[in-house]
Write a protein that holds these residues in place. Sequence first.
Motif, mmCIF file in Angstrom:
data_model
loop_
_atom_site.group_PDB
_atom_site.id
_atom_site.type_symbol
_atom_site.label_atom_id
_atom_site.label_comp_id
_atom_site.label_asym_id
_atom_site.label_seq_id
_atom_site.Cartn_x
_atom_site.Cartn_y
_atom_site.Cartn_z
ATOM 1 N N ASN A 44 8.290 6.674 11.363
ATOM 2 C CA ASN A 44 7.773 7.913 11.971
ATOM 3 C C ASN A 44 6.761 8.681 11.124
ATOM 4 O O ASN A 44 6.446 9.822 11.440
ATOM 5 C CB ASN A 44 8.927 8.854 12.368
ATOM 6 C CG ASN A 44 9.783 8.204 13.428
ATOM 7 O OD1 ASN A 44 9.261 7.760 14.457
ATOM 8 N ND2 ASN A 44 11.069 8.077 13.165
ATOM 9 N N GLU A 45 6.247 8.053 10.083
ATOM 10 C CA GLU A 45 5.228 8.743 9.279
ATOM 11 C C GLU A 45 3.828 8.534 9.882
ATOM 12 O O GLU A 45 3.627 7.707 10.780
ATOM 13 C CB GLU A 45 5.256 8.216 7.840
ATOM 14 C CG GLU A 45 6.437 8.754 7.051
ATOM 15 C CD GLU A 45 6.417 8.364 5.588
ATOM 16 O OE1 GLU A 45 7.030 9.091 4.792
ATOM 17 O OE2 GLU A 45 5.820 7.318 5.238
ATOM 18 N N LYS A 46 2.882 9.311 9.309
ATOM 19 C CA LYS A 46 1.466 9.173 9.691
ATOM 20 C C LYS A 46 0.740 8.640 8.450
ATOM 21 O O LYS A 46 0.729 9.292 7.401
ATOM 22 C CB LYS A 46 0.937 10.550 10.080
ATOM 23 C CG LYS A 46 -0.532 10.605 10.444
ATOM 24 C CD LYS A 46 -0.879 12.030 10.894
ATOM 25 C CE LYS A 46 -2.363 12.234 11.034
ATOM 26 N NZ LYS A 46 -2.700 13.627 11.350
ATOM 27 N N ILE A 47 0.203 7.423 8.564
ATOM 28 C CA ILE A 47 -0.315 6.727 7.374
ATOM 29 C C ILE A 47 -1.767 6.295 7.580
ATOM 30 O O ILE A 47 -2.141 5.829 8.667
ATOM 31 C CB ILE A 47 0.581 5.507 7.044
ATOM 32 C CG1 ILE A 47 1.967 6.042 6.641
ATOM 33 C CG2 ILE A 47 -0.041 4.642 5.944
ATOM 34 C CD1 ILE A 47 2.901 5.074 6.014
ATOM 35 N N LEU A 48 -2.559 6.453 6.531
ATOM 36 C CA LEU A 48 -3.942 5.971 6.565
ATOM 37 C C LEU A 48 -4.079 4.773 5.636
ATOM 38 O O LEU A 48 -3.723 4.840 4.458
ATOM 39 C CB LEU A 48 -4.894 7.087 6.092
ATOM 40 C CG LEU A 48 -6.360 6.672 5.860
ATOM 41 C CD1 LEU A 48 -7.016 6.192 7.161
ATOM 42 C CD2 LEU A 48 -7.168 7.826 5.258
ATOM 43 N N ASP A 49 -4.599 3.659 6.201
ATOM 44 C CA ASP A 49 -5.000 2.517 5.378
ATOM 45 C C ASP A 49 -6.530 2.553 5.384
ATOM 46 O O ASP A 49 -7.169 2.194 6.378
ATOM 47 C CB ASP A 49 -4.447 1.215 5.971
ATOM 48 C CG ASP A 49 -4.725 0.023 5.062
ATOM 49 O OD1 ASP A 49 -5.465 0.194 4.068
ATOM 50 O OD2 ASP A 49 -4.208 -1.073 5.345
ATOM 51 N N MET A 50 -7.104 3.002 4.290
ATOM 52 C CA MET A 50 -8.511 3.413 4.306
ATOM 53 C C MET A 50 -9.502 2.248 4.351
ATOM 54 O O MET A 50 -10.604 2.374 4.867
ATOM 55 C CB MET A 50 -8.774 4.271 3.062
ATOM 56 C CG MET A 50 -9.959 5.166 3.220
ATOM 57 S SD MET A 50 -10.258 6.112 1.738
ATOM 58 C CE MET A 50 -9.417 7.620 2.100
ATOM 59 N N ALA A 51 -9.135 1.106 3.774
ATOM 60 C CA ALA A 51 -10.016 -0.074 3.763
ATOM 61 C C ALA A 51 -9.133 -1.263 4.167
ATOM 62 O O ALA A 51 -8.586 -1.949 3.319
ATOM 63 C CB ALA A 51 -10.619 -0.261 2.384
#
Length: 274
Positions: A171-178
């Motif tokens: 339930n988290e909000k995650i950014l995988d930038m590349a």
Amino acid sequence: MDQFVLPDNQLLGKEQVETEDLPVISQRIQDIIEVLNNFKELGDHERGRSAYVEQLIKDMAVYYGYSEYLLEKLFNLFSVSEALEFFEANEVPRPVTIRTNTLRTRRRDLAQALINRGVNLEPIGKWTKVGLTIFDSTVPVGATPEYLAGHYILQSASSFLPVMALAPQENEKILDMASAPGGKSTYIAALMKNTGIIFANDSNKERTKGLVSNIHRLGIKNTVVCNYDGREFPTVLGGFDRVLLDAPCSGTGVISKDPSVKINKNFFYRLLTL
Ligand SMILES: C[S@@+](CC[C@H](N)C(=O)[O-])C[C@H]1O[C@@H](n2cnc3c(N)ncnc32)[C@H](O)[C@@H]1O
């Protein structure tokens, strides 16, 4: 050790013109390393340690096929014996490894299905519950029915680690930038059990095609693919619980798969401008 004498330039010139005699060079590498490990007793103090290091770099460049530029960089990072271990390890092919997609199956079931197809495998090690090492196979592991059904992805064992360190939670909000082609994003999605939301970003639109295809094949439903320069993110979207940045690298970790890295100077220069 008998007294080892560094060759002079005349002898070196002759060696290069005549043969580039690898056994001679290999022996000299060993000798120089021995001298460097005990320079006080074995070294020629008039010529100094740097003359030995210089010769070692030249010899290793010839013997292992690296540019002197890259060798110098690696010598700044490693001790002489660590550098030698690194060069030797890069000459040995890495085993193929796969990651079980726990959104679709369990490792035990996947292993059994692949064994039934003639794949010789075993768990990578105690530190991962999802990885398998493939020793050999009578079928192409990138085209089995299990692969096409998204039960696994071909992925190097070392690339599991950044995701394990990120430790994504449900339930988290995650950014995988590349993120392209998505080896790590899709592992994050599996650990989050398809809950929450992942923004899988990559600035290279062409590479996002592979990312999208992996996301579909692996049955991932919590991921939005986007195509920004990662540096723009603070103005695009924020409020992430965790961010993974797997920035473009020098490629020195994949020399055993891609020996062209040994002589590719331009790539290093590009990284300096990141
Ligand atoms: C090491 S690869 C990523 C591998 C990926 N994390 C995986 O596990 O499959 C680095 C990626 O960074 C992307 N990239 C390079 N510069 C970028 C930037 N400024 N913003 C976002 N992505 C960038 C490249 O297109 C490349 O796909």
